[in-house]
Scaffold this motif. Structure first.
Motif, PDB file in Angstrom:
ATOM      1  N   GLU A  13       0.745  -1.448  -0.027  1.00 35.93           N
ATOM      2  CA  GLU A  13      -0.228  -0.008   0.018  1.00 35.93           C
ATOM      3  C   GLU A  13       0.571   0.812  -0.091  1.00 35.93           C
ATOM      4  O   GLU A  13       0.303   2.464  -0.250  1.00 35.93           O
ATOM      5  CB  GLU A  13      -0.596  -0.130   0.915  1.00 35.93           C
ATOM      6  N   ALA A  14       2.230   0.737  -0.140  1.00 34.81           N
ATOM      7  CA  ALA A  14       2.957   1.886   0.547  1.00 34.81           C
ATOM      8  C   ALA A  14       3.783   2.161  -1.272  1.00 34.81           C
ATOM      9  O   ALA A  14       4.735   3.615  -1.168  1.00 34.81           O
ATOM     10  CB  ALA A  14       4.061   2.177   1.698  1.00 34.81           C
ATOM     11  N   THR A  15       3.633   2.157  -1.857  1.00 34.04           N
ATOM     12  CA  THR A  15       3.813   2.067  -3.259  1.00 34.04           C
ATOM     13  C   THR A  15       3.598   2.912  -4.067  1.00 34.04           C
ATOM     14  O   THR A  15       2.470   3.492  -3.718  1.00 34.04           O
ATOM     15  CB  THR A  15       3.707   0.255  -3.712  1.00 34.04           C
ATOM     16  N   GLY A 117      14.880   4.530   8.179  1.00 32.81           N
ATOM     17  CA  GLY A 117      15.816   5.653   8.507  1.00 32.81           C
ATOM     18  C   GLY A 117      14.433   5.878  10.393  1.00 32.81           C
ATOM     19  O   GLY A 117      14.836   6.210  10.810  1.00 32.81           O
ATOM     20  N   ARG A 118      13.973   4.507  10.918  1.00 35.68           N
ATOM     21  CA  ARG A 118      13.037   4.893  12.065  1.00 35.68           C
ATOM     22  C   ARG A 118      14.168   4.424  12.791  1.00 35.68           C
ATOM     23  O   ARG A 118      13.581   4.099  14.285  1.00 35.68           O
ATOM     24  CB  ARG A 118      12.038   3.720  11.846  1.00 35.68           C
ATOM     25  N   ALA A 119      15.395   3.231  12.610  1.00 37.77           N
ATOM     26  CA  ALA A 119      16.600   3.796  13.320  1.00 37.77           C
ATOM     27  C   ALA A 119      18.172   4.417  12.247  1.00 37.77           C
ATOM     28  O   ALA A 119      17.588   4.355  11.158  1.00 37.77           O
ATOM     29  CB  ALA A 119      16.765   2.195  13.747  1.00 37.77           C
ATOM     30  N   LEU A 255      16.082  12.424   1.219  1.00 41.83           N
ATOM     31  CA  LEU A 255      16.538  11.328   0.488  1.00 41.83           C
ATOM     32  C   LEU A 255      15.818  10.785   0.027  1.00 41.83           C
ATOM     33  O   LEU A 255      14.980   9.963   0.627  1.00 41.83           O
ATOM     34  CB  LEU A 255      17.293  10.394   1.291  1.00 41.83           C
ATOM     35  N   LEU A 256      15.268  10.366  -1.705  1.00 40.24           N
ATOM     36  CA  LEU A 256      14.155   9.316  -1.507  1.00 40.24           C
ATOM     37  C   LEU A 256      14.944   7.966  -1.891  1.00 40.24           C
ATOM     38  O   LEU A 256      13.723   7.028  -2.672  1.00 40.24           O
ATOM     39  CB  LEU A 256      13.380  10.446  -3.250  1.00 40.24           C
ATOM     40  N   TYR A 257      15.604   7.305  -1.278  1.00 36.96           N
ATOM     41  CA  TYR A 257      16.171   6.178  -1.868  1.00 36.96           C
ATOM     42  C   TYR A 257      16.575   5.604  -0.168  1.00 36.96           C
ATOM     43  O   TYR A 257      17.405   6.235   0.398  1.00 36.96           O
ATOM     44  CB  TYR A 257      17.326   5.994  -2.727  1.00 36.96           C
ATOM     45  N   ARG A 267       9.167   7.136   1.251  1.00 38.17           N
ATOM     46  CA  ARG A 267       9.012   8.979   0.766  1.00 38.17           C
ATOM     47  C   ARG A 267       9.367   9.310  -0.576  1.00 38.17           C
ATOM     48  O   ARG A 267       8.536   9.397  -1.520  1.00 38.17           O
ATOM     49  CB  ARG A 267      10.070   9.581   1.421  1.00 38.17           C
ATOM     50  N   GLY A 268      10.371   8.371  -1.277  1.00 42.87           N
ATOM     51  CA  GLY A 268      10.625   8.761  -2.309  1.00 42.87           C
ATOM     52  C   GLY A 268       9.340   7.633  -3.399  1.00 42.87           C
ATOM     53  O   GLY A 268       8.847   8.292  -4.412  1.00 42.87           O
ATOM     54  N   HIS A 269       8.537   6.775  -2.788  1.00 49.99           N
ATOM     55  CA  HIS A 269       7.152   6.298  -3.417  1.00 49.99           C
ATOM     56  C   HIS A 269       6.194   6.959  -3.586  1.00 49.99           C
ATOM     57  O   HIS A 269       5.677   7.842  -4.489  1.00 49.99           O
ATOM     58  CB  HIS A 269       6.929   4.874  -3.066  1.00 49.99           C
ATOM     59  N   GLU A 270       5.964   8.293  -2.321  1.00 46.61           N
ATOM     60  CA  GLU A 270       5.162   8.730  -2.020  1.00 46.61           C
ATOM     61  C   GLU A 270       5.012  10.701  -2.999  1.00 46.61           C
ATOM     62  O   GLU A 270       4.153  10.726  -3.549  1.00 46.61           O
ATOM     63  CB  GLU A 270       4.950   9.785  -0.325  1.00 46.61           C
ATOM     64  N   VAL A 271       6.570  10.743  -3.328  1.00 47.34           N
ATOM     65  CA  VAL A 271       7.007  11.895  -4.194  1.00 47.34           C
ATOM     66  C   VAL A 271       6.225  11.363  -5.366  1.00 47.34           C
ATOM     67  O   VAL A 271       5.848  11.578  -6.136  1.00 47.34           O
ATOM     68  CB  VAL A 271       8.555  12.550  -4.009  1.00 47.34           C
TER      69      VAL A 271
END
Length: 294
Positions: A13-15, A117-119, A255-257, A267-271
């Motif tokens: 669902e995040a793709t 990025g959660r850690a 950073l999108l990757y 975030r890359g997928h969101e953009v």
């Protein structure tokens, strides 16, 4: 498309495909297959249309082409057979092994926690020695680069080398002719089954972030493979959205990757979903205006 459409490393669902479906309020099918070439993608779509498993009349096909490996991947012919459902269709093809790759990496996994990025981890320049392949005397398989803006990130040596590619490399590659034929075959398919087609050109992380990381090798001034695909796609009447251009302003400050991989993070997928959604909406609005004017 390949793994960038498949959504490697993020929940389904995040793709960008899943996000695009919610943004448009329409059904969007994700036919992304990890590690597939444009030729294999065309053959899969052709099989699904000919077998009546998918109807695209008056629809739009978004075909994502990736700079990093879509010239070099295999263009061997794969034969598909019929089945009772989408899953069975794919399970009965030579793509079955690819299809069985899990479509998500569980968010609870340690790997995904680090990748999302959660850690985070901290490292000083003094911890790295003898170049980008070494940290405190330990040799790395993948070079590590540092950016004052983005911190540390691993970059695939293969992606770096391909981002250095010259125009002659693209022109003379053994897959150049099969790619040329694939684009023309896809154009015939779109005319036969009555769907529009937009090509999305996706840059590699090396291409998008080279200027932000210290000591990064110089790349080719132009993305010659993407330029070649753009020229051919437009020559057969396809719409083209060059993500290499529209992602650049975002890449200046985020950073999108993934830090340890060459695929888009969440975030890359969101953009990408936002960009594609706005582009489709603008094109549809223009089409309505032209229809009204005529």
């Amino acid at each position: 498309g390949d793994s960038f459409t498949f959504g490697w490393g993020v929940n389904e669902e995040a793709t960008w495909v899943g996000l695009l479906e919610r943004s448009l309020g329409e059904t969007v099918y994700n036919l992304g297959i990890h590690d597939s070439s444009p030729r294999q993608e065309y053959l899969l779509l052709k099989h699904l249309l000919e077998d009546g498993k998918l109807a695209l009349s008056h629809g739009t096909l978004l075909w994502l082409i990736f700079e990093g490996n879509d010239l070099e991947d295999s263009y061997e012919t794969l034969r598909a057979t019929s089945g009772a459902s989408m899953t069975e269709v794919l399970d009965k093809t030579l793509l079955s092994g690819i299809w069985k790759i899990p479509r998500v990496i569980k968010r609870q996994s340690v790997v995904d926690i680090l990748r999302s990025g959660r850690a985070t981890f901290a490292m000083s320049d003094s911890n790295r020695s003898e170049g980008h392949y070494w940290i405190e005397g330990i040799q790395l398989a993948i070079p590590l680069y540092y950016s004052q803006r983005f911190g540390y990130k691993l970059f695939s040596p293969l992606q770096i080398e391909r981002a250095k590619s010259t125009r002659e490399y693209v022109i003379n590659h053994s897959n150049r002719a099969p790619l040329h034929q694939t684009i023309r075959d896809m154009a015939r398919l779109s005319r036969t089954y009555g769907f529009d087609l937009m090509v999305l050109l996706a840059p590699s992380d090396a291409r998008l972030y080279e200027s932000y990381f210290s000591g990064f090798p110089p790349l080719s001034e132009h993305a010659h493979f993407l330029e070649a695909v753009m020229e051919e796609a437009r020559s057969v009447g396809f719409q083209v959205l060059n993500l290499a251009e529209v992602l650049r302003p975002h890449a200046e400050h985020e950073l999108l990757y993934f830090r340890d991989d060459d695929h888009w993070n969440e975030r890359g997928h969101e953009v990408v979903a936002e960009i594609v959604s706005k582009n489709l909406a603008a094109r549809r609005q223009l089409a309505r205006r032209l229809k009204t004017a005529n």
